[in-house]
Write a protein that holds these residues in place. Structure first.
Motif, PDB file in Angstrom:
ATOM      1  N   THR A  10       0.841  -1.197   0.000  1.00 30.34           N
ATOM      2  CA  THR A  10       0.000   0.000   0.000  1.00 30.34           C
ATOM      3  C   THR A  10       0.874   1.244   0.000  1.00 30.34           C
ATOM      4  O   THR A  10       1.691   1.419   0.910  1.00 30.34           O
ATOM      5  CB  THR A  10      -0.895   0.019   1.256  1.00 30.34           C
ATOM      6  N   GLY A  12      -8.918   4.688   0.830  1.00 30.00           N
ATOM      7  CA  GLY A  12      -9.321   4.382  -0.552  1.00 30.00           C
ATOM      8  C   GLY A  12      -9.385   5.702  -1.288  1.00 30.00           C
ATOM      9  O   GLY A  12     -10.457   6.301  -1.379  1.00 30.00           O
ATOM     10  N   HIS A  41     -17.209  -0.811  -3.391  1.00 28.28           N
ATOM     11  CA  HIS A  41     -15.909  -1.295  -3.840  1.00 28.28           C
ATOM     12  C   HIS A  41     -15.710  -2.728  -3.352  1.00 28.28           C
ATOM     13  O   HIS A  41     -16.485  -3.236  -2.551  1.00 28.28           O
ATOM     14  CB  HIS A  41     -14.778  -0.392  -3.330  1.00 28.28           C
ATOM     15  N   HIS A  56     -12.264  -5.887  -2.889  1.00 26.21           N
ATOM     16  CA  HIS A  56     -10.832  -6.162  -2.945  1.00 26.21           C
ATOM     17  C   HIS A  56     -10.621  -7.661  -2.841  1.00 26.21           C
ATOM     18  O   HIS A  56     -11.443  -8.368  -2.263  1.00 26.21           O
ATOM     19  CB  HIS A  56     -10.040  -5.424  -1.861  1.00 26.21           C
ATOM     20  N   SER A  59     -13.428 -11.904   0.743  1.00 24.35           N
ATOM     21  CA  SER A  59     -12.714 -11.428  -0.443  1.00 24.35           C
ATOM     22  C   SER A  59     -13.673 -11.295  -1.625  1.00 24.35           C
ATOM     23  O   SER A  59     -14.644 -12.042  -1.738  1.00 24.35           O
ATOM     24  CB  SER A  59     -11.568 -12.378  -0.789  1.00 24.35           C
ATOM     25  N   ASN A  60     -13.411 -10.303  -2.453  1.00 20.70           N
ATOM     26  CA  ASN A  60     -14.181 -10.035  -3.677  1.00 20.70           C
ATOM     27  C   ASN A  60     -15.662  -9.763  -3.441  1.00 20.70           C
ATOM     28  O   ASN A  60     -16.479  -9.964  -4.338  1.00 20.70           O
ATOM     29  CB  ASN A  60     -13.995 -11.180  -4.682  1.00 20.70           C
ATOM     30  N   HIS A  69      -3.218  -8.421  -1.198  1.00 18.12           N
ATOM     31  CA  HIS A  69      -3.510  -7.206  -1.959  1.00 18.12           C
ATOM     32  C   HIS A  69      -3.251  -6.062  -0.984  1.00 18.12           C
ATOM     33  O   HIS A  69      -3.229  -6.265   0.220  1.00 18.12           O
ATOM     34  CB  HIS A  69      -4.979  -7.232  -2.405  1.00 18.12           C
ATOM     35  N   HIS A 124      -5.997  -0.618  -0.284  1.00 13.36           N
ATOM     36  CA  HIS A 124      -6.989   0.007  -1.157  1.00 13.36           C
ATOM     37  C   HIS A 124      -7.760  -1.021  -1.982  1.00 13.36           C
ATOM     38  O   HIS A 124      -7.193  -2.003  -2.457  1.00 13.36           O
ATOM     39  CB  HIS A 124      -6.325   1.012  -2.093  1.00 13.36           C
ATOM     40  N   GLY A 125      -9.042  -0.766  -2.146  1.00 13.93           N
ATOM     41  CA  GLY A 125      -9.903  -1.640  -2.947  1.00 13.93           C
ATOM     42  C   GLY A 125     -10.044  -1.142  -4.374  1.00 13.93           C
ATOM     43  O   GLY A 125      -9.332  -0.239  -4.814  1.00 13.93           O
ATOM     44  N   ILE A 126     -11.007  -1.722  -5.056  1.00 16.12           N
ATOM     45  CA  ILE A 126     -11.295  -1.394  -6.447  1.00 16.12           C
ATOM     46  C   ILE A 126     -12.713  -0.831  -6.512  1.00 16.12           C
ATOM     47  O   ILE A 126     -13.674  -1.549  -6.213  1.00 16.12           O
ATOM     48  CB  ILE A 126     -11.166  -2.648  -7.347  1.00 16.12           C
TER      49      ILE A 126
END
Length: 136
Positions: free
Chosen positions: A12, A36, A68, A70, A104-105, A128, A131-133
């Motif tokens: 990160t 994020g 979001h 991750h 997760s996800n 990971h 921060h996420g997506i």
């Protein structure tokens, strides 16, 4: 810690990477990063090890994190305030002493109540970064 830890950088950006022989950290003094940058108002300290990371984050009253996900799972322990969240389509209200699990996800979002900032301690695996997506 292993010698492997000493040579690695944090996943990160801005996070503190625990180095060999470092065993004690004062979270309020370590660093200050966004939780994020493109989707959340959460900010605070983050420390990464070989397999786990921890962060102490605050979120100003009435603000939050947009949807979001991750690839790493996450635990969120609420210390102060009320955090209204949607996790995998289910609405939850987390108050001090509550722990929220995010697989997760899994798509999730949250907002601090309008009355008070939220302070939370979070743990993620280091598959990971912090921060996420952001959802499209």
């Amino acid at each position: 810690m292993s010698l492997e830890t000493k040579s690695k950088a944090a996943r990160t950006p801005g996070a503190k990477r625990a180095e060999e022989g470092e065993y004690l950290f004062e979270l309020a003094k370590v660093n200050h990063i966004m939780g994020g940058p493109d989707y959340s108002t959460a900010n605070g300290s983050c420390i990464e090890g070989d397999r786990m990371m921890v962060a102490l984050m605050s979120m100003p009253a009435g603000t939050g994190a947009q949807p979001h996900s991750h690839p790493n799972e996450q635990w969120i322990y609420i210390l102060e305030g009320t955090f209204h969240m949607t996790v995998g389509g289910q609405e939850v209200t987390a108050k001090p002493g509550s722990v929220v699990y995010i697989p997760s996800n899994t798509m999730h979002a949250g907002r601090a109540s309008a009355e008070r900032d939220v302070l939370f301690f979070t743990v993620k695996d280091t598959s990971h970064g912090l921060h996420g997506i952001k959802a499209a």
